[in-house]
Design a protein around this motif. Sequence first.
Motif, PDB file in Angstrom:
ATOM      1  N   ASP A   1      37.594  45.915  36.397  1.00  0.00           N
ATOM      2  CA  ASP A   1      38.147  44.565  36.400  1.00  0.00           C
ATOM      3  C   ASP A   1      39.651  44.635  36.599  1.00  0.00           C
ATOM      4  O   ASP A   1      40.384  45.045  35.692  1.00  0.00           O
TER       5      ASP A   1
ATOM      6  N   LEU B   1      37.687  46.365  42.211  1.00  0.00           N
ATOM      7  CA  LEU B   1      36.431  45.638  41.996  1.00  0.00           C
ATOM      8  C   LEU B   1      35.250  46.432  42.557  1.00  0.00           C
ATOM      9  O   LEU B   1      34.199  46.537  41.932  1.00  0.00           O
ATOM     10  N   TRP B   2      35.428  46.980  43.751  1.00  0.00           N
ATOM     11  CA  TRP B   2      34.364  47.743  44.400  1.00  0.00           C
ATOM     12  C   TRP B   2      34.013  48.986  43.589  1.00  0.00           C
ATOM     13  O   TRP B   2      32.849  49.401  43.514  1.00  0.00           O
ATOM     14  N   ALA B   3      35.033  49.598  42.927  1.00  0.00           N
ATOM     15  CA  ALA B   3      34.786  50.776  42.096  1.00  0.00           C
ATOM     16  C   ALA B   3      34.025  50.425  40.826  1.00  0.00           C
ATOM     17  O   ALA B   3      33.460  51.312  40.177  1.00  0.00           O
ATOM     18  N   GLY B   4      34.027  49.128  40.474  1.00  0.00           N
ATOM     19  CA  GLY B   4      33.259  48.698  39.311  1.00  0.00           C
ATOM     20  C   GLY B   4      34.093  48.285  38.120  1.00  0.00           C
ATOM     21  O   GLY B   4      33.568  48.100  37.022  1.00  0.00           O
TER      22      GLY B   4
ATOM     23  N   ARG C   1      43.262  45.490  44.675  1.00  0.00           N
ATOM     24  CA  ARG C   1      42.389  44.757  43.731  1.00  0.00           C
ATOM     25  C   ARG C   1      40.937  44.777  44.206  1.00  0.00           C
ATOM     26  O   ARG C   1      40.002  44.936  43.412  1.00  0.00           O
ATOM     27  N   THR C   2      40.749  44.633  45.517  1.00  0.00           N
ATOM     28  CA  THR C   2      39.392  44.688  46.072  1.00  0.00           C
ATOM     29  C   THR C   2      38.758  46.051  45.822  1.00  0.00           C
ATOM     30  O   THR C   2      37.585  46.143  45.445  1.00  0.00           O
ATOM     31  N   LEU C   3      39.515  47.113  45.998  1.00  0.00           N
ATOM     32  CA  LEU C   3      38.988  48.457  45.758  1.00  0.00           C
ATOM     33  C   LEU C   3      38.654  48.663  44.281  1.00  0.00           C
ATOM     34  O   LEU C   3      37.656  49.318  43.951  1.00  0.00           O
TER      35      LEU C   3
END
Length: 213
Positions: free
Chosen positions: A40, A35-38, A31-33
């Motif tokens: 939701d 989010l980091w990729a842009g 999930r963090t990745l």
Amino acid sequence: MNKPLTPAPQRAEPALTAHRPTREEAEAAVRTLLLWAGDDPAREGLVDTPARVARAYEEFFSGYREDPVELLARSFEETEGYDEMVVLRDIRLESHCEHHMVPIIGRAHVAYLPAGRVVGISKLARVVEAYARRLQIQEKLTSQIANSINDVLQPRGVAVLIEASHQCMTTRGVHKPGVSMITSRMLGAFREDAGLRREFLSLTRGGTPAPEA
């Protein structure tokens, strides 16, 4: 007669020193990745992606749960004196680059010269898979396969050739599709005898070896 071998001492694999995360922790990392990729991770198309990725990783990296020594430890001695080359070619290989964690796709060719015993051919393919389904570089993968066969079966020689395409090169970085990498590891008689090497290379290319002059 089917008898277990007494394996030679093996090269130790690196010990896992870090705590292995739980599945929940692994899914949170995905999930963090996202989010980091842009994107939701809560949107409909991604809500189940962390669980799917965790399951995929279990398959991609199942080689960490396999013991190549154990796979090779049972061999057969009823060979009627067969001592010529045993070749298993075109073994489908799927691995992941340890630098970028993207696929390495190719094929492996494996050969050995028996010294009184042979091993089931499926075991050779499973050894390739056990090492391939780990984070790898192709050079190390080639050596691991050859060294394990040599250490456990103790044949007169071992040859391994791998041809593979690396997506860390084809889909990112220099973006050079169609490029393949070839690595080989020759041990025992295959290293010492140039004619034997030529025969192995000829067989793995789909031909029959030319007679020696």
